[in-house]
Design an enzyme around this catalytic site. Structure first.
Site, PDB file in Angstrom:
ATOM      1  N   GLY A 200       3.767  35.227 -41.028  1.00  9.48           N
ATOM      2  CA  GLY A 200       3.133  35.010 -42.325  1.00  9.48           C
ATOM      3  C   GLY A 200       3.124  33.543 -42.706  1.00  9.48           C
ATOM      4  N   ASN A 213       6.484  40.255 -42.899  1.00 11.31           N
ATOM      5  CA  ASN A 213       5.118  40.593 -43.279  1.00 11.31           C
ATOM      6  C   ASN A 213       4.608  41.720 -42.393  1.00 11.31           C
ATOM      7  OD1 ASN A 213       4.246  38.189 -45.206  1.00 11.31           O
ATOM      8  ND2 ASN A 213       5.493  37.359 -43.543  1.00 11.31           N
ATOM      9  N   GLU A 261       5.025  42.500 -47.991  1.00 11.95           N
ATOM     10  CA  GLU A 261       6.099  41.563 -47.651  1.00 11.95           C
ATOM     11  C   GLU A 261       7.444  42.155 -48.037  1.00 11.95           C
ATOM     12  OE1 GLU A 261       5.508  37.629 -49.036  1.00 11.95           O
ATOM     13  OE2 GLU A 261       3.425  37.509 -48.357  1.00 11.95           O
ATOM     14  N   TYR A 272       9.514  39.401 -35.286  1.00  8.28           N
ATOM     15  CA  TYR A 272       8.068  39.342 -35.093  1.00  8.28           C
ATOM     16  C   TYR A 272       7.673  40.239 -33.914  1.00  8.28           C
ATOM     17  CZ  TYR A 272       8.236  35.224 -38.103  1.00  8.28           C
ATOM     18  OH  TYR A 272       8.431  34.364 -39.149  1.00  8.28           O
ATOM     19  N   PHE A 290       3.280  34.203 -62.121  1.00  8.80           N
ATOM     20  CA  PHE A 290       4.331  33.448 -62.807  1.00  8.80           C
ATOM     21  C   PHE A 290       3.848  32.027 -63.076  1.00  8.80           C
ATOM     22  CE2 PHE A 290       6.450  36.893 -60.674  1.00  8.80           C
ATOM     23  CZ  PHE A 290       7.362  37.333 -61.629  1.00  8.80           C
TER      24      PHE A 290
END
Length: 312
Positions: A200, A213, A261, A272, A290
């Site tokens: 990611g 991810n 995620e 991975y 945010f």
């Protein structure tokens, strides 16, 4: 459990089809929720009484998707997971029937004569709302009539929970509303998604919360965007954690397709390329933007603590 793919018309001479006395639970069974398990359980019980094997007949793709209802392209239980659940319940074999134009146009009479009767079924178990044949004109009553006494038909009444009928539609709606407790109760297990861990943007690592991810390997019904408490299984081990499902509005990527995620607690391995299954345990909060990275980090810490409390 033996998996038997078949399509109409069935070539009984060359296809590896189980033909003989058997008890067949028939339906789409997307979700294999408690109502579906009631139908399958009845088939298992009947088969045990008769000393016969238990089969399931299900359909792929989802019949409603073939008939133009695109939302049914996404499934609660993709076929591989569905087969695993069937096997765990003790089913002998499953027919995966290709639902295409030829089957869709088949009359209820021909479905009984050229499919069920040719298989030599002893008993058919179905839900009260089961339909079959062209335009869904066949129902449990007509199935009884069309059997002409060659096989028995058992119809399972609606499975109720808290005064409401358990259904795949209700589960889909609950997922889209973030009502994960309801989803878990209706399924009789946590809802899960799975896929491959891919590389990611590594923002989580920079924020102090490294994430895995997930690239989904099936077309799942996706829960509403938000943050969830999860249990993730990878490389034979299960870890607690949090998962963000959404488009990461704080970083304004412009991405419309949701990402998945997962931050796993007390975990630092490189995974991975590994396959991960994620059980969604609780909805923590909606996804939101945010005003600063510091505000995001503070919220992530709160989410992690909340998830730990939920997961025990």
């Amino acid at each position: 459990m033996q998996i038997i793919p078949i399509s109409y018309p069935i070539d009984f001479d060359s296809a590896q089809v189980f033909v003989g006395e058997q008890v067949v639970a028939i339906g789409d069974f997307d979700g294999v929720h408690l109502g579906h398990q009631e139908v399958i359980g009845r088939a298992l019980l009947t088969a045990k009484k008769l000393g016969l094997p238990t089969a399931i007949m299900t359909f792929h793709p989802h019949p409603r998707a073939v008939m133009g209802q695109d939302k049914y392209m996404d499934l609660l239980t993709p076929m591989k997971e569905k087969m695993e659940i069937f096997a765990s319940l003790g089913v002998s074999h499953t027919y995966i029937v290709t639902f295409d134009a030829s089957l869709m146009r088949l009359s209820p009479e021909l479905f009984v004569d050229q499919v069920l009767d040719q298989l030599g079924v002893n008993s058919v178990i179905c839900g009260f709302d089961f339909t079959f044949g062209y335009q869904g004109k066949g129902n449990p009553d007509s199935l009884c009539e069309l059997s002409h006494g060659k096989f028995s038909v058992e119809v399972v009444r609606p499975f109720q929970m808290d005064g409401e009928k358990v259904s795949s539609t209700l589960i889909r709606e609950s997922l889209q509303q973030g009502n994960i407790d309801t989803v878990t109760r209706l399924l009789g297990r946590p809802y899960s998604i799975s896929g491959i861990v891919v590389d990611g943007e590594k923002r989580g690592r920079l924020l102090g919360f490294p994430t895995a991810n997930l690239q989904l390997d099936e077309t799942y019904v996706i829960p509403t965007n938000g943050v969830y408490a999860i249990k993730a299984s990878v490389k034979g081990e299960t870890y607690k954690g949090v998962m963000n499902i959404g488009v990461k509005p704080t970083f304004a990527t412009g991405e419309l397709k949701p990402s998945f995620e997962a931050h796993l607690f007390d975990f630092s391995e490189q995974i991975y390329g590994e396959h991960m299954k994620v059980e969604i345990i609780a909805f923590l909060r909606p996804e939101r933007k945010f005003s600063s990275i510091d505000e995001l980090i503070a919220q992530i810490k709160v989410d992690a603590e909340t998830a730990k409390n939920k997961l025990g």
